[in-house]
Structure formats: C-alpha cells, structure tokens
Design a protein around this motif. Structure first.
Motif, PDB file in Angstrom:
ATOM      1  N   ALA A 224       0.797  -1.154  -0.055  1.00 19.73           N
ATOM      2  CA  ALA A 224      -0.120  -0.023  -0.028  1.00 19.73           C
ATOM      3  C   ALA A 224       0.826   1.104   0.047  1.00 19.73           C
ATOM      4  O   ALA A 224       0.597   2.123  -0.513  1.00 19.73           O
TER       5      ALA A 224
ATOM      6  N   LEU B 116      -3.054  -2.501  -5.437  1.00 19.67           N
ATOM      7  CA  LEU B 116      -2.526  -3.088  -4.144  1.00 19.67           C
ATOM      8  C   LEU B 116      -2.013  -4.830  -4.252  1.00 19.67           C
ATOM      9  O   LEU B 116      -0.893  -4.986  -3.797  1.00 19.67           O
TER      10      LEU B 116
ATOM     11  N   LEU C 166      -4.526   2.145   6.896  1.00 18.73           N
ATOM     12  CA  LEU C 166      -5.122   2.393   5.520  1.00 18.73           C
ATOM     13  C   LEU C 166      -6.334   3.355   5.576  1.00 18.73           C
ATOM     14  O   LEU C 166      -7.053   2.942   6.574  1.00 18.73           O
TER      15      LEU C 166
END
Length: 404
Positions: A282, A331, A362
């Motif tokens: 990420a 991702l 995230l």
C-alpha cells in the motif's frame, strides 16, 4: 423497574423498553424465527440482552462464535446450557447437524419447553435465534433467499451521551466538574474519529495524568480550562495517531525528544505477517507513480532511467505531495510481487485489508459498491513503514521512486 435502573448508567432505557416488549411478544406459538440486533461496537447490545434474559428468566444459551472454533463446541455449549452435562456427553466426537438435532429432540421429549428457548439452531422446537453483530443485515442476506429476521438497531451514542457516560468515571482526587471539563476536551478531539465507548474510556484514563500536570505543579487552578487545554492539546493530537493501538504505553506516548513523536507508538505495533506485506504494498502504491510499477516489479523490464519518467509537474518529491489513492487490484498486484512466498487469494487477505483500515493504517477513499472498485491511501509515515519492512527483511527504499 429494576432492569431500567440497572441500565440507567448506559442511557439505554428506551432501547430496553422496546426490546422487553419485543421479547415478551415472542412468547407463545407465533414467534420470530430470528432476531438480528446490530450496532456499533460497545453500544450495549450484549449487555442489554444478558440483563434482559436474566431479568425475564428466559431459557437461553449464550454462544460466542469467536470462542466456539468448531461446530462441535457450539453444539456442546447449547446442549450444556439447556440440559446439562449429561446431554452434552451424548454427542459423538465429531458431531454433525443431524446428531445435534437428534440429541436436542431427545432431550426436548424429556423436558418439553414451556416457553421460547433462545438459541442458535434449526430444530423442530419453539426456538428464536438472537444474533448480535456490528454488521447490518444487508451484508449477510444471501441471494438464494431466507427467513427475514426482526431487525433491532442500536444507534451510536451521541456526543452528549458519551459525555454523560465517561463523566461517571470521575477521579477521586478531583471534582466532578473538573473531570467533566476534561471529558469535554477529550471528545472535542477524538469524537470525529472514534465513537467507541471502550476506546474513549481507555484514552480518557491514559491522558488524564498529563492533563493534571499543571494543576499538580500549582501553575493553574481547576477553573483555568483554557490553560489546561493549551497544555494537553498537542498530546491529544499526537495520541490520535494511536487510536485502537493498545500496544502503546503511557511512557511511549508522551516520550519527548525535543518534540513529541507519534513514531514511537507505531513502531511497537504487531501485525500479522501478510498484513505487513499488504501495508508495504500500500505504501509503494501510494508514493510511486503507477507507470513505474513495471520498473520495480517486472523482472525483464530492461534498463529504464529515472529521467525518462520525469515531467515538468513531477519535480517535487512524492513524499512531499502526500499519499495518492490507488485501486484494490494494484494493491494486490504489488503485494504478490513483493511477498516472498506463494499466497492464495482467499477471504483472509481481504479480511486483513479491512483490519488495516480499521486500525487507520490504511484509509479507504471511495465507496465499496458493485459499480466502483474500492480505493485506498496509505496512512503511515516513511519511518514507520521502514520499521515494518525491517521485521520482514524487506528493503523498501530500493522500491521507492523518490530514492532512485
């Protein structure tokens, strides 16, 4: 009314009255096959049901789907709650649903139900299933159809309700008004990002000693709320980086080395192995331009110079511009490129992504619907991701475009 007095502390009188009427209406032949009670974590669902079942003296079996790691444990817990150890011992070593139904019916013939039993089952008895969940029914409903449960929603606490609840934990050394003012300041900072009663109670206990420091040193009075706010404000803002991360101690949270740092909190976070690689992927997706993925993650990409990628508007470091959103498929593509083993794409991977969002490592920046794939941004610092990378022996700097 005893039950309402018991739950007055939780400001749930209206919900209790509603639930009590619903439970009583379920007695007899015409009963709901299932009830789904849902709401945010720490909104009183389990507590209300426990008190209701106890106060109304209803036969019930309370089963935790987290603790019952096998179907055998679930069946055993239900039979044990209703009929005792002898009934539970009648189950074979690896029972099926039919085994459970057979034993349950056998026990029912010996001890007929005088009123609705509340368990999770599918037997031919006067049974109501009560489900407690943080997830709405729409997320559970199968496409093939099923019995629709009676839906009871526990709403989130409002800010004023949280103020009343948290103010009950007043410190014995200080007045109720002083502690209430502290809770008001705390909610002013955290209410926009956290509505969890348990987490807010933890944060209140963690930061209260720091709030009282000027008072203990004799620099201010209890009524000097503005000065106390100025003292605690930077610490509360730094503490926002550690919401839900219970691994952080008070000494780590308030460690000062010239200036307060949130890094000391994040470096102590323990994540599952694949969650670390998901977070690394990420970070790379947030700070690397998408067209450089071929350069970093394709083995036979050829020699590509950084100057070939530069444009007039890309002279500024991506780390100075901040993280950029990326789609889920990118991702996963980077994740499978950097992870050092073959991993099947299972529900566990998606569950770990959701956990990273819950931990605020995230950030989901788009709606999760069928027409638009979800997009995310990485919400951790460079120092943090470097610390995470070291634990899995991954040199993330070699894969960052800014450091070519």
């Amino acid at each position: 009314m005893k039950i309402l007095a018991c739950l007055h502390y939780f400001i749930l009188e209206g919900l209790v009255q509603c639930l009590e009427l619903k439970i009583w209406s379920l007695q007899g032949c015409c009963h709901y096959p299932s009830i789904l009670i849902y709401g945010h974590r720490a909104s009183g669902k389990s507590h209300v049901m426990h008190v209701l079942m106890k106060e109304l003296e209803l036969p019930h079996a309370t089963v935790s789907c987290v603790e019952c790691v096998s179907i055998a444990l679930l069946f055993e817990q239900v039979l044990l709650s209703f009929f005792g150890c002898d009934a539970a011992s009648l189950l074979p070593r690896s029972p099926s649903l039919s085994d459970f139904v057979r034993v349950y019916r056998q026990q029912c013939s010996q001890s007929p139900a005088k009123q609705t039993r509340y368990i999770v089952s599918a037997v031919g008895d006067n049974v109501t299933v009560i489900l407690l969940s943080e997830i709405a029914w729409d997320k559970f409903r199968p496409n093939t159809g099923c019995f629709e449960p009676l839906l009871l929603h526990f709403p989130d606490y409002s800010k004023s309700e949280l103020q009343q609840i948290l103010s009950q934990n007043v410190h014995s050394s200080y007045s109720a008004g002083f502690y209430s003012a502290y809770i008001n300041i705390l909610l002013g900072v955290f209410y926009s990002v956290c509505r969890d009663l348990r987490e807010l109670r933890h944060l209140a206990a963690l930061n209260f000693s720091k709030f009282c420091e000027p008072l203990a040193e004799g620099k201010v009075k209890e009524t000097d709320t503005h000065k106390l706010w100025k003292h605690i404000e930077p610490h509360l803002k730094k503490a926002m980086q550690t919401v839900y991360l219970r691994e952080v101690s008070r000494s780590e949270l308030f460690k000062e080395a010239g200036a307060l740092r949130g890094l000391s909190a994040h470096t102590h976070v323990e994540l599952p192995y694949y969650s670390k690689f998901l977070l690394i992927a990420a970070y790379l997706a947030s700070y690397n331009p998408a067209r450089t993925d071929k350069r970093f993650f394709l083995k036979h990409h050829g020699k590509i110079r950084k100057t070939n990628f530069l444009k007039k508007n890309e002279k500024t470091s991506n780390h100075l511009l901040g993280p950029k959103p990326f789609p889920l498929d990118r991702l996963l593509a980077i994740f499978y490129s950097v992870v050092d083993s073959r991993v099947a794409l299972t529900a566990s991977i998606f569950s770990q992504i959701s956990s990273l969002v819950t931990l605020q490592l995230l950030a989901q920046v788009s709606h999760d619907d069928q027409l638009d794939a979800p997009k995310y941004k990485c919400a951790v610092s460079l120092d943090f991701i470097c610390a995470i990378s070291r634990t899995v022996n991954f040199d993330i700097v070699k894969y960052l475009y800014d450091f070519l």
